[in-house]
Design a protein around this motif. Structure first.
Motif, PDB file in Angstrom:
ATOM      1  N   UNK A 151      -1.591   5.040   5.996  1.00 16.00           N
ATOM      2  CA  UNK A 151      -0.428   5.082   5.093  1.00 16.00           C
ATOM      3  C   UNK A 151      -0.427   6.329   4.215  1.00 16.00           C
ATOM      4  N   UNK A 152      -1.529   6.665   3.506  1.00 14.88           N
ATOM      5  CA  UNK A 152      -1.457   7.900   2.695  1.00 14.88           C
ATOM      6  C   UNK A 152      -1.261   9.151   3.552  1.00 14.88           C
ATOM      7  N   UNK A 153      -1.769   9.155   4.787  1.00  8.19           N
ATOM      8  CA  UNK A 153      -1.517  10.294   5.681  1.00  8.19           C
ATOM      9  C   UNK A 153      -0.032  10.375   6.005  1.00  8.19           C
ATOM     10  N   UNK A 154       0.572   9.211   6.250  1.00  9.03           N
ATOM     11  CA  UNK A 154       2.006   9.164   6.547  1.00  9.03           C
ATOM     12  C   UNK A 154       2.828   9.597   5.333  1.00  9.03           C
ATOM     13  N   UNK A 155       2.471   9.087   4.162  1.00 10.01           N
ATOM     14  CA  UNK A 155       3.205   9.404   2.931  1.00 10.01           C
ATOM     15  C   UNK A 155       3.071  10.886   2.594  1.00 10.01           C
ATOM     16  N   UNK A 161       0.843  -1.204   0.000  1.00 10.67           N
ATOM     17  CA  UNK A 161       0.000   0.000   0.000  1.00 10.67           C
ATOM     18  C   UNK A 161       0.874   1.248   0.000  1.00 10.67           C
ATOM     19  N   UNK A 162       1.951   1.210   0.775  1.00 13.81           N
ATOM     20  CA  UNK A 162       2.836   2.378   0.832  1.00 13.81           C
ATOM     21  C   UNK A 162       3.511   2.612  -0.514  1.00 13.81           C
ATOM     22  N   UNK A 163       3.931   1.538  -1.157  1.00 13.42           N
ATOM     23  CA  UNK A 163       4.590   1.670  -2.461  1.00 13.42           C
ATOM     24  C   UNK A 163       3.661   2.348  -3.462  1.00 13.42           C
ATOM     25  N   UNK A 164       2.397   1.908  -3.498  1.00 17.65           N
ATOM     26  CA  UNK A 164       1.448   2.474  -4.453  1.00 17.65           C
ATOM     27  C   UNK A 164       1.123   3.923  -4.116  1.00 17.65           C
ATOM     28  N   UNK A 165       0.990   4.243  -2.826  1.00 21.37           N
ATOM     29  CA  UNK A 165       0.624   5.612  -2.446  1.00 21.37           C
ATOM     30  C   UNK A 165       1.802   6.572  -2.518  1.00 21.37           C
ATOM     31  N   UNK A 166       3.007   6.065  -2.347  1.00 18.79           N
ATOM     32  CA  UNK A 166       4.177   6.928  -2.538  1.00 18.79           C
ATOM     33  C   UNK A 166       4.282   7.378  -3.993  1.00 18.79           C
ATOM     34  N   UNK A 167       3.886   6.476  -4.911  1.00 26.00           N
ATOM     35  CA  UNK A 167       3.939   6.823  -6.338  1.00 26.00           C
ATOM     36  C   UNK A 167       2.951   7.936  -6.686  1.00 26.00           C
ATOM     37  N   UNK A 168       1.962   8.158  -5.816  1.00 23.64           N
ATOM     38  CA  UNK A 168       0.958   9.196  -6.071  1.00 23.64           C
ATOM     39  C   UNK A 168       1.374  10.560  -5.517  1.00 23.64           C
ATOM     40  N   UNK A 169       2.446  10.602  -4.751  1.00 21.52           N
ATOM     41  CA  UNK A 169       2.831  11.851  -4.090  1.00 21.52           C
ATOM     42  C   UNK A 169       3.145  12.931  -5.119  1.00 21.52           C
ATOM     43  N   UNK A 170       2.548  14.081  -4.924  1.00 21.31           N
ATOM     44  CA  UNK A 170       2.807  15.212  -5.821  1.00 21.31           C
ATOM     45  C   UNK A 170       3.753  16.177  -5.116  1.00 21.31           C
ATOM     46  N   UNK A 171       5.057  16.009  -5.350  1.00 20.10           N
ATOM     47  CA  UNK A 171       6.032  16.876  -4.697  1.00 20.10           C
ATOM     48  C   UNK A 171       6.570  17.956  -5.597  1.00 20.10           C
TER      49      UNK A 171
END
Length: 839
Positions: free
Chosen positions: A549-553, A496-506
């Motif tokens: 997880x998405x809150x953490x990411x 889940x973290x791997x998939x949600x990290x890929x969504x991060x808009x930095x």
């Protein structure tokens, strides 16, 4: 009258051809074929002998006849009914048939190198009064002329389906309609054939005429097509919309007239707005039509609507009327009470999508059984005659475990636009009523803080607490869980973290809209978020993962988990372990509206949050809606939420056990779960296997009591095409969409509205719920039209900026000042002009 029997090859997969063949009479299917349709003939394999018990099992399953090699026939003669067996013979074996065998079968399937009419006549004389079926052992089909000559002798033709086609007849294949039409003849000057059109149950709709051309089109398309004596080819319903799906086409005994059995749609068959040209239906067909109409749109407050909406009332009325029928002593009383029983029994059938035709098919299937049960009454219906009246009522009612767990059924091609709209509607959520109920709870927490929260937790969660929150570090004892569960959570966390990290808009978006004017947009995490983790009937560490997880990411500074405590005041160790993984800054030990209120407003110990996420029951949903509209709370929510839901689209490739398991995995969430199966042109037998699997699997599950309530509220929607099914799904906008389709991946591009899509037979919704990587917090109630599921960007907000140089303002300023003047906002214009005047 059967003249032609297709032999379905074991590898046959041409569904359109099989649909056409099934209209024309029974099929012969090899016993090695994975699916032997009801009412077909089973050809037993020489190389894999069947025992007597296996043959009886085939007949009990609904096979009309078994075609037996000579050795097998000798074993079953006298054991199975004569009319259920056909003898399989090579020409050379005819002389080896004894009188016992000859008199113990109902026909002969003769395999011959070629069609020899003299030989066939000789065999017919030997098997007097038994139909002869001929299977030419050739790679090429016989000519139409040979087929006509064969039919003229009264012999039936058997052809492998590999030699049958929808295409024009060729040396290697023969058109299916050409075979069927070979024996037909007309004594009319115009060459047309009188045709009786009737319902599935044999009730006449009208008399029409058919031509060779119209019969061919009906066979090939499965749609009612006839020949108008005035206007030519008549495709029924082409302009009126009152179309017909053909169920069967039969010749009469003289091969000069036909019967079409059809499913009639629209206003009816007649050009007048009624079902039949011979007047309105009466009796059971009329009752069936009325109940179907009332089920779709019964007036509010009517008794029929009450019957449909209250399964317990309907069950009680069926048992009451059955008892009154048992008490009836005269012919008039029996007729009266039987009519009442039929009404309520057919109401039950209508509620579950069962029509009279389905009941008749079930009767036919039961009639096929060779083995019979003793027929004794079940124990709760047995009455001791000593000391009791013969008309006494039974003291025991039918118990819930005896009731089949079934879904309701509708056909998209048959329902009205209003009924289709009703299929898309979810149960009405009375938001105003629920908000009124939660308002005092929210107000108490807002005003009295921790004191109110502790009191409400004792009242609703049955836990007496001394403190409202837990803060890190969390104790090792509290997070002790079985090693296999820990490993599973760790792997799910990783995916889940791997998939949600890929969504991060930095990244920062920068656009120079005109020289000297640069506009930017950049993401920042929402500082404080509240994550609601339901307790209730299930422990949901998976939801803690999906929200934490998405809150953490995203980098949220404060993450507050709220979850109902156990009666001893502790938190589920699985949820506590996830809180540790995602770095939760606090765990609020409360559920329901009181937890939402505490996070929205904050208390002495509960941190206030800026946005609340997570699913929950009606109380939680209503509280979230209430606080997001209170400007004092200054809190937003993820999305509107309702009961969990799944829509499954399944075609002929679907594994019934897989489909049933997917439906049940969502239905077990709660009695209000929404479960829909869209069946794409499925054969009745395939659909029946899915329904049987639902019932069988449900009974083996620990949450069967929930399933007994949620499944009967669920629906099967029958669609003719994939496009129809996907259009219905897009209109429904399901939370979860599962595609049990051939080449399922190719259909994803057609999906417009869904929370999450599960593609192919090996992608159960459970994987998305737990560990594939996608998020399981998704829009329900049709909100997938407007909302996305929870993702990393749900925990971020976007800030825009602009930087303008002096030269840029000289170009942009006059535009802005003009627009400000237009709106009468002089101070806006002045802020620009004062700068332009400074050089």
């Amino acid at each position: 009258m059967t003249r032609f029997l297709p032999l379905i090859d074991s590898n046959e997969s041409r569904n359109e051809l099989l649909s056409s063949l099934s209209l024309l009479g029974p099929l012969i299917v090899s016993s090695s074929h994975p699916d032997i349709p009801f009412n077909s003939h089973a050809l037993l394999d020489h190389n894999n002998p069947f025992s007597v018990d296996q043959i009886i099992e085939l007949l009990d399953s609904g096979v009309d006849k078994v075609i037996l090699p000579l050795a097998s026939a000798k074993e079953v003669i006298g054991v199975i009914p004569k009319e259920r067996s056909i003898l399989l013979l090579d020409v050379a074996s005819v002389s080896a048939v004894s009188d016992t065998v000859r008199n113990g079968v109902s026909g002969v399937l003769l395999k011959t190198p070629e069609i020899d009419l003299d030989l066939i006549t000789s065999v017919s004389q030997f098997f007097a009064n038994s139909p002869i079926h001929v299977l030419p052992d050739s790679s090429h089909p016989p000519s139409i002329q040979t087929i006509r000559a064969l039919f003229a002798t009264g012999t039936n033709l058997v052809l492998p389906s590999s030699q049958i086609t929808h295409a024009p007849t060729s040396p290697t294949q023969i058109n299916v309609a050409d075979i069927f039409l070979a024996p037909i003849r007309s004594d009319r000057p115009d060459g047309l054939f009188p045709t009786i059109v009737s319902t599935q149950t044999g009730h006449s709709l009208g008399l029409v005429y058919s031509s060779v051309e119209s019969i061919k089109e009906s066979i090939l398309t499965g749609r009612g097509t006839y020949q108008s004596r005035k206007h030519g080819l008549w495709r029924k319903g082409e302009t009126s919309g009152a179309t017909q799906t053909v169920v069967s086409i039969r010749l009469d005994c003289d091969s000069d007239s036909l019967e079409f059995r059809v499913v009639q749609r629209g206003a009816g068959f007649c050009h007048l707005p009624r079902q039949s040209c011979f007047g309105e239906a009466s009796g059971l067909p009329a009752l069936e039509k009325t109940l179907a109409s009332r089920f779709e749109s019964a007036p509010a407050g009517s008794y029929t609507k009450r019957v449909f909406d209250d399964p317990q009332l309907l069950q009680s009325k069926i048992m009451e009327e059955a008892d009154e029928l048992c008490r009836a002593l005269t012919k008039e009383e029996v007729a009266f009470e039987a009519a009442d029983l039929f009404y309520f029994a057919l109401s039950k059938c209508t509620a579950f999508g069962v029509g009279i035709a389905d009941i008749e098919r079930s009767l036919d299937r039961k009639a096929k059984k060779v083995t019979r049960r003793p027929g004794n009454a079940k124990s709760q219906w047995n009455r001791k005659t000593s000391g009791s009246s013969p008309t006494a009522s039974p003291t025991t009612s039918l118990s819930a475990p005896d009731l089949s767990i079934r879904m309701r059924s509708s056909n998209l091609s048959e329902v009205s636009p209003e009924a289709r709209a009703a299929l898309l509607r979810r149960p009405v959520l009375k938001s105003d009523e629920m908000i009124a109920k939660v308002k005092p709870i929210v107000s108490e927490v807002r005003v009295r803080g921790d004191a109110a929260l502790l009191e409400l937790t004792a009242k609703f969660d049955k836990a007496k607490l001394k403190s409202t929150c837990m803060f890190p570090p969390y104790t090792k004892e509290g997070t002790q869980i079985p090693e296999d569960v820990k490993l599973a959570i760790d792997k799910a966390y990783e995916n889940i973290k791997k998939f949600h990290q890929a969504q991060t808009d930095g990244s920062t978006l920068q656009v120079e809209t005109m020289p000297g004017v640069v506009c930017s947009r950049f993401a920042r995490p929402i500082a404080r978020v509240g994550l609601y983790i339901p307790g209730g009937t299930a422990i949901l560490p998976s939801t803690a993962l999906m929200l934490g997880i998405p809150a953490q990411v995203a980098g949220c500074k404060e993450v507050v988990l709220a979850t109902p405590p156990r009666p001893d005041g502790s938190i589920s160790p699985e949820v506590l372990y996830v809180a540790h993984l995602v770095g939760a800054s606090a765990i609020l030990k409360a559920g329901g509206a009181q937890a939402v209120a505490a996070m929205a407003y904050g208390t002495e110990t509960v941190p206030k949050v800026d946005k609340i996420f997570g699913p929950g029951n009606q109380w939680v949903t209503a509280a979230k809606m209430l606080v997001q509209n209170d400007t004092d709370a200054l809190v937003s929510i993820d999305m509107p939420a309702g009961p969990s839901e799944v829509l499954v689209i399944a075609d002929y490739t679907a594994n019934p056990a897989f489909v049933a398991a997917d439906l049940l995995s969502q239905a077990e969430h709660g009695v209000d779960s929404q479960v829909v199966l869209v069946a794409v042109d499925l054969m009745p037998e395939h659909l029946a296997r899915i329904e049987s699997e639902v019932d069988k699997q449900a009974r083996a599950l620990s949450r069967v009591d929930i399933l007994r309530e949620s499944i009967p509220k669920s629906i099967i929607v029958q669609a003719l095409t994939i496009d129809d099914a996907i259009q219905f799904s897009n209109d429904y906008a399901p939370e979860h969409l599962i595609l049990h389709l051939e080449n399922a991946a190719d259909k994803v591009e057609s999906i417009e509205n869904a929370g999450s899509v599960f593609v192919g037979p090996y992608t159960p919704e459970s994987c998305g719920d737990y560990a594939s990587g996608t998020n399981h917090t998704l829009p329900t109630n049709g909100y997938a039209r407007q909302f996305s599921g929870v993702n990393t960007q749900s925990f971020q907000k976007y800030i825009t900026s602009q930087e303008i140089t002096a030269d840029g303002l000289r170009q942009l300023g006059p535009i802005v000042a003009t627009l400000a003047d237009c709106e009468g906002l002089q101070a806006h214009a002045n802020a620009v002009r004062i700068r332009l005047e400074t050089k």
